[in-house]
Design a protein around this motif. Sequence first.
Motif, PDB file in Angstrom:
ATOM      1  N   ALA A   1       0.834  -1.201   0.000  1.00 43.13           N
ATOM      2  CA  ALA A   1       0.000   0.000   0.000  1.00 43.13           C
ATOM      3  C   ALA A   1       0.869   1.252   0.000  1.00 43.13           C
ATOM      4  N   ALA A   2       1.977   1.225   0.758  1.00 39.86           N
ATOM      5  CA  ALA A   2       2.881   2.378   0.783  1.00 39.86           C
ATOM      6  C   ALA A   2       3.500   2.600  -0.592  1.00 39.86           C
ATOM      7  N   LEU A   3       3.856   1.498  -1.265  1.00 41.19           N
ATOM      8  CA  LEU A   3       4.420   1.608  -2.608  1.00 41.19           C
ATOM      9  C   LEU A   3       3.392   2.186  -3.577  1.00 41.19           C
ATOM     10  N   ILE A   4       2.154   1.709  -3.483  1.00 39.53           N
ATOM     11  CA  ILE A   4       1.088   2.213  -4.354  1.00 39.53           C
ATOM     12  C   ILE A   4       0.855   3.695  -4.064  1.00 39.53           C
ATOM     13  N   GLU A   5       0.885   4.058  -2.778  1.00 38.09           N
ATOM     14  CA  GLU A   5       0.686   5.459  -2.401  1.00 38.09           C
ATOM     15  C   GLU A   5       1.816   6.320  -2.950  1.00 38.09           C
ATOM     16  N   ALA A   6       3.051   5.816  -2.874  1.00 41.21           N
ATOM     17  CA  ALA A   6       4.191   6.578  -3.407  1.00 41.21           C
ATOM     18  C   ALA A   6       4.059   6.755  -4.916  1.00 41.21           C
ATOM     19  N   GLU A   7       3.639   5.691  -5.605  1.00 37.42           N
ATOM     20  CA  GLU A   7       3.441   5.790  -7.051  1.00 37.42           C
ATOM     21  C   GLU A   7       2.351   6.803  -7.363  1.00 37.42           C
ATOM     22  N   ALA A   8       1.294   6.786  -6.548  1.00 37.71           N
ATOM     23  CA  ALA A   8       0.193   7.723  -6.771  1.00 37.71           C
ATOM     24  C   ALA A   8       0.653   9.156  -6.538  1.00 37.71           C
ATOM     25  N   GLU A   9       1.487   9.350  -5.525  1.00 37.68           N
ATOM     26  CA  GLU A   9       2.015  10.694  -5.271  1.00 37.68           C
ATOM     27  C   GLU A   9       2.881  11.159  -6.437  1.00 37.68           C
ATOM     28  N   ASN A  10       3.705  10.261  -6.972  1.00 42.64           N
ATOM     29  CA  ASN A  10       4.523  10.616  -8.141  1.00 42.64           C
ATOM     30  C   ASN A  10       3.634  10.969  -9.328  1.00 42.64           C
ATOM     31  N   GLU A  11       2.601  10.162  -9.530  1.00 45.48           N
ATOM     32  CA  GLU A  11       1.683  10.427 -10.637  1.00 45.48           C
ATOM     33  C   GLU A  11       0.948  11.743 -10.416  1.00 45.48           C
ATOM     34  N   ALA A  12       0.594  12.013  -9.160  1.00 39.76           N
ATOM     35  CA  ALA A  12      -0.092  13.264  -8.842  1.00 39.76           C
ATOM     36  C   ALA A  12       0.813  14.455  -9.136  1.00 39.76           C
ATOM     37  N   GLU A  13       2.094  14.334  -8.799  1.00 42.76           N
ATOM     38  CA  GLU A  13       3.043  15.413  -9.086  1.00 42.76           C
ATOM     39  C   GLU A  13       3.139  15.659 -10.592  1.00 42.76           C
ATOM     40  N   LYS A  14       3.195  14.574 -11.360  1.00 45.76           N
ATOM     41  CA  LYS A  14       3.273  14.715 -12.822  1.00 45.76           C
ATOM     42  C   LYS A  14       2.019  15.393 -13.356  1.00 45.76           C
ATOM     43  N   ASN A  15       0.878  14.981 -12.793  1.00 41.47           N
ATOM     44  CA  ASN A  15      -0.391  15.534 -13.268  1.00 41.47           C
ATOM     45  C   ASN A  15      -0.602  16.968 -12.810  1.00 41.47           C
ATOM     46  N   ARG A  16      -0.010  17.327 -11.669  1.00 42.29           N
ATOM     47  CA  ARG A  16      -0.212  18.659 -11.110  1.00 42.29           C
ATOM     48  C   ARG A  16       0.216  19.756 -12.093  1.00 42.29           C
ATOM     49  N   ALA A  17       1.395  19.605 -12.712  1.00 40.57           N
ATOM     50  CA  ALA A  17       1.884  20.612 -13.672  1.00 40.57           C
ATOM     51  C   ALA A  17       0.956  20.685 -14.876  1.00 40.57           C
ATOM     52  N   ARG A  18       0.549  19.512 -15.367  1.00 37.37           N
ATOM     53  CA  ARG A  18      -0.364  19.474 -16.513  1.00 37.37           C
ATOM     54  C   ARG A  18      -1.692  20.119 -16.137  1.00 37.37           C
ATOM     55  N   GLU A  19      -2.190  19.813 -14.935  1.00 33.25           N
ATOM     56  CA  GLU A  19      -3.444  20.391 -14.473  1.00 33.25           C
ATOM     57  C   GLU A  19      -3.356  21.914 -14.389  1.00 33.25           C
ATOM     58  N   GLU A  20      -2.253  22.396 -13.860  1.00 35.91           N
ATOM     59  CA  GLU A  20      -2.108  23.846 -13.706  1.00 35.91           C
ATOM     60  C   GLU A  20      -2.152  24.563 -15.050  1.00 35.91           C
ATOM     61  N   SER A  21      -1.475  24.001 -16.048  1.00 33.83           N
ATOM     62  CA  SER A  21      -1.504  24.661 -17.359  1.00 33.83           C
ATOM     63  C   SER A  21      -2.895  24.570 -17.980  1.00 33.83           C
ATOM     64  N   GLU A  22      -3.569  23.427 -17.788  1.00 32.32           N
ATOM     65  CA  GLU A  22      -4.921  23.296 -18.325  1.00 32.32           C
ATOM     66  C   GLU A  22      -5.893  24.238 -17.622  1.00 32.32           C
ATOM     67  N   VAL A  23      -5.724  24.366 -16.309  1.00 30.05           N
ATOM     68  CA  VAL A  23      -6.595  25.274 -15.555  1.00 30.05           C
ATOM     69  C   VAL A  23      -6.367  26.714 -16.009  1.00 30.05           C
ATOM     70  N   GLU A  24      -5.100  27.094 -16.195  1.00 30.35           N
ATOM     71  CA  GLU A  24      -4.812  28.456 -16.662  1.00 30.35           C
ATOM     72  C   GLU A  24      -5.427  28.696 -18.035  1.00 30.35           C
ATOM     73  N   GLU A  25      -5.347  27.696 -18.887  1.00 32.49           N
ATOM     74  CA  GLU A  25      -5.935  27.831 -20.221  1.00 32.49           C
ATOM     75  C   GLU A  25      -7.448  27.986 -20.130  1.00 32.49           C
ATOM     76  N   ARG A  26      -8.063  27.176 -19.268  1.00 31.62           N
ATOM     77  CA  ARG A  26      -9.516  27.288 -19.092  1.00 31.62           C
ATOM     78  C   ARG A  26      -9.898  28.635 -18.502  1.00 31.62           C
ATOM     79  N   ILE A  27      -9.092  29.123 -17.576  1.00 29.24           N
ATOM     80  CA  ILE A  27      -9.375  30.417 -16.957  1.00 29.24           C
ATOM     81  C   ILE A  27      -9.352  31.524 -18.008  1.00 29.24           C
ATOM     82  N   ARG A  28      -8.342  31.472 -18.880  1.00 22.04           N
ATOM     83  CA  ARG A  28      -8.275  32.483 -19.954  1.00 22.04           C
ATOM     84  C   ARG A  28      -9.508  32.372 -20.854  1.00 22.04           C
ATOM     85  N   ALA A  29      -9.915  31.141 -21.134  1.00 21.99           N
ATOM     86  CA  ALA A  29     -11.080  30.943 -22.007  1.00 21.99           C
ATOM     87  C   ALA A  29     -12.365  31.429 -21.339  1.00 21.99           C
TER      88      ALA A  29
END
Length: 188
Positions: free
Chosen positions: A29-57
């Motif tokens: 479970a700790a390994l899965i949680e660590a993988e999820a945290e890594n995936e969340a970090e990767k997604n966070r940058a993508r999310e931020e740019s998408e959110v900024e784009e949506r905000i401009r729109a």
Amino acid sequence: MSLESLKEKILSDAQGEAEALLEAAKKKAALIEAEAENEAEKNRAREESEVEERIRALEAGSAATVRLEAKKFNLKERRRVIDTIYERALESLFALSEKESTELLCCLLKEFAVEGDTVALSEDYPYPAAAEKAIAKAGYKLSSARAKIKGGFYLYGKKCDRDISYEALLKEDREENQAELAAKIFRT
């Protein structure tokens, strides 16, 4: 060696194996949680740019609409990450070795089964022969019919029936721990 001391040794060994299995599950479970945290970090940058784009729109719209859309988007992404964690946990349960799977079955029987229950293995149970032996050894009747559930087993009892499928156990875990898990992953 007396029957009583043999019985105590067997119970002690079973307890030790159960504790080892639980420790292994915690590590997994700790390994899965660590993988999820890594995936969340990767997604966070993508999310931020998408959110900024949506905000401009949506700048032409009201500020409240923009905030609502951003929150809806973030919530959708968070749910997707949590879904991924539980999907991987289900895959991990199906990937257990025969010994680990049988030990888990025995632990679940001890926790949920009562005298007189009939056990129906899931259609996709990975080690039915080993499970049949463990069920018989534990003193329960095995149903010839297979349950249409994801992993685990179904208990048919005199007073009530119980779904002890991997899917049901993970669903219960998700209901109990989703908020805490999300807080850890997304630091909210």
